[in-house]
Design a protein around this motif. Structure first.
Motif, short mmCIF file in Angstrom:
data_model
loop_
_atom_site.label_atom_id
_atom_site.label_comp_id
_atom_site.label_asym_id
_atom_site.label_seq_id
_atom_site.Cartn_x
_atom_site.Cartn_y
_atom_site.Cartn_z
N SER A 249 28.12 47.62 22.65
CA SER A 249 27.09 47.74 21.61
C SER A 249 27.72 47.63 20.22
N ILE A 250 28.85 48.31 20.03
CA ILE A 250 29.56 48.23 18.75
C ILE A 250 29.99 46.79 18.47
N LYS A 251 30.49 46.14 19.50
CA LYS A 251 30.95 44.76 19.35
C LYS A 251 29.79 43.82 19.02
N ARG A 252 28.62 44.09 19.57
CA ARG A 252 27.46 43.24 19.30
C ARG A 252 27.06 43.33 17.83
N VAL A 253 27.08 44.52 17.25
CA VAL A 253 26.78 44.66 15.83
C VAL A 253 27.82 43.91 15.00
N PHE A 254 29.07 44.06 15.36
CA PHE A 254 30.17 43.35 14.72
C PHE A 254 29.91 41.84 14.74
N ASP A 255 29.50 41.32 15.90
CA ASP A 255 29.24 39.89 16.07
C ASP A 255 28.11 39.41 15.17
N ILE A 256 27.01 40.15 15.14
CA ILE A 256 25.84 39.73 14.36
C ILE A 256 26.19 39.66 12.88
N VAL A 257 26.89 40.66 12.38
CA VAL A 257 27.26 40.69 10.96
C VAL A 257 28.17 39.52 10.62
N TRP A 258 29.25 39.35 11.38
CA TRP A 258 30.21 38.29 11.08
C TRP A 258 29.60 36.90 11.25
N ALA A 259 28.84 36.68 12.33
CA ALA A 259 28.25 35.36 12.57
C ALA A 259 27.23 35.01 11.49
N SER A 260 26.46 35.99 11.03
CA SER A 260 25.46 35.74 10.00
C SER A 260 26.12 35.33 8.69
N VAL A 261 27.15 36.06 8.30
CA VAL A 261 27.86 35.75 7.05
C VAL A 261 28.53 34.38 7.14
N MET A 262 29.20 34.11 8.27
CA MET A 262 29.90 32.84 8.42
C MET A 262 28.94 31.65 8.47
N GLY B 197 24.59 26.89 27.48
CA GLY B 197 25.05 25.70 26.78
C GLY B 197 25.85 26.10 25.56
N MET B 198 27.16 25.83 25.56
CA MET B 198 28.01 26.14 24.42
C MET B 198 27.98 24.96 23.45
N TRP B 199 27.48 25.19 22.25
CA TRP B 199 27.25 24.11 21.31
C TRP B 199 28.50 23.73 20.53
N LYS B 200 28.64 22.43 20.30
CA LYS B 200 29.72 21.89 19.47
C LYS B 200 29.18 20.70 18.67
N PHE B 201 29.87 20.37 17.58
CA PHE B 201 29.63 19.08 16.97
C PHE B 201 30.22 18.03 17.90
N TRP C 53 25.82 29.87 16.48
CA TRP C 53 24.47 30.02 17.02
C TRP C 53 24.51 30.71 18.38
N ASN C 54 25.49 30.34 19.21
CA ASN C 54 25.66 31.02 20.50
C ASN C 54 25.95 32.50 20.31
N VAL C 55 26.72 32.83 19.28
CA VAL C 55 27.03 34.23 19.00
C VAL C 55 25.77 34.98 18.59
N LEU C 56 24.99 34.39 17.70
CA LEU C 56 23.76 35.05 17.24
C LEU C 56 22.76 35.22 18.39
N VAL D 192 32.20 40.53 30.42
CA VAL D 192 32.09 40.47 28.97
C VAL D 192 31.69 39.06 28.53
N SER D 193 31.33 38.93 27.27
CA SER D 193 30.96 37.61 26.73
C SER D 193 32.20 36.85 26.29
N PRO D 194 32.24 35.54 26.55
CA PRO D 194 33.38 34.75 26.07
C PRO D 194 33.34 34.66 24.55
N GLY D 195 34.49 34.31 23.96
CA GLY D 195 34.59 34.34 22.51
C GLY D 195 34.71 32.99 21.84
N LEU D 196 34.21 32.91 20.60
CA LEU D 196 34.41 31.73 19.76
C LEU D 196 35.90 31.56 19.48
#
Length: 215
Positions: free
Chosen positions: A16-29, A67-71, A127-130, A160-164
């Motif tokens: 749960s802590i990690k999910r909050v961390f992810d949302i904040v960082w992914a939104s800013v980035m 589906g893991m998105w990429k350019f 987007w996958n992170v969000l 666990v969830s895989p990472g960017l």
């Protein structure tokens, strides 16, 4: 390093802590990445036309496929190009079977090589992170064919969830083998802390700048 069933990411509170961390960082980035994303999309269209994005099926938490998105960094019809290339080159076919990667990949476009060199092709994974399919930091995303390579470590991976990005990215990425990858992922999961994620994000910046293990 902590151990036991409640160590690292193996408990609900840590995730749960990690999910909050992810949302904040992914939104800013995402906000900062938008101008770069628009420029990359234009470059892809101007060079080769076709779709800008590409979604590759990977295994997520709980064995769920996503589906893991990429350019898009490859030519249109890349599967056919790969099949023909491997059929004509047993040496490269062996390399592909070992690593699922090719250092000299005929499918990659000129723009694609630049994107891969600096990991810019992975920006859409924000987007996958969000969406909760990935984490900012975590184990290397794998495909179904790679499960046997992880052996007993896969049972841990699938919790666990895989990472960017992750330990694998700052340790050489494509230059390290499956045995070391699975060991690094297992150690990360068992020893996770917020401080560790922050440290790995900082190290990722350096790895991306220098392009260590990227191709």
């Amino acid at each position: 390093m902590a151990s036991g069933p409640e160590a690292g990411l193996l408990n609900a509170r840590a995730q749960s802590i990690k999910r909050v961390f992810d949302i904040v960082w992914a939104s800013v980035m995402t906000i900062f990445a938008l101008p770069f994303a628009l420029a990359i999309a234009l470059a892809i269209v101007l060079e080769s036309g076709g779709p800008v994005f590409f979604a590759h099926t990977r295994i997520g938490k709980g064995d769920r496929l996503f589906g893991m998105w990429k350019f898009r960094s490859m030519v249109v019809g890349a599967d056919a190009v790969l099949a023909e290339y491997l059929n004509k080159s047993p040496e490269h076919s062996s390399e592909w079977m070992r690593t699922r990667k090719l250092k000299q990949d005929p499918r990659v476009t000129r723009v694609g090589r630049m994107l891969r060199r600096f990991s810019l092709d992975e920006l859409p994974q924000l987007w996958n992170v969000l969406r909760g399919e990935m984490s900012m930091v975590g184990p290397r995303p794998i495909v179904e064919e790679e499960i046997p390579e992880y052996g007993p470590a896969y049972a841990l991976y699938s919790q666990v969830s895989p990472g960017l990005t992750g330990v694998w990215q700052v340790s050489g990425r494509n230059d390290i083998g499956y045995g070391e990858r699975s060991q690094l992922d297992s150690e990360y999961i068992r020893g996770w802390t917020v401080r560790l994620d922050l440290m790995l994000l900082l190290k990722t910046v350096r790895a991306v700048i220098y392009g260590h293990g990227a191709y």
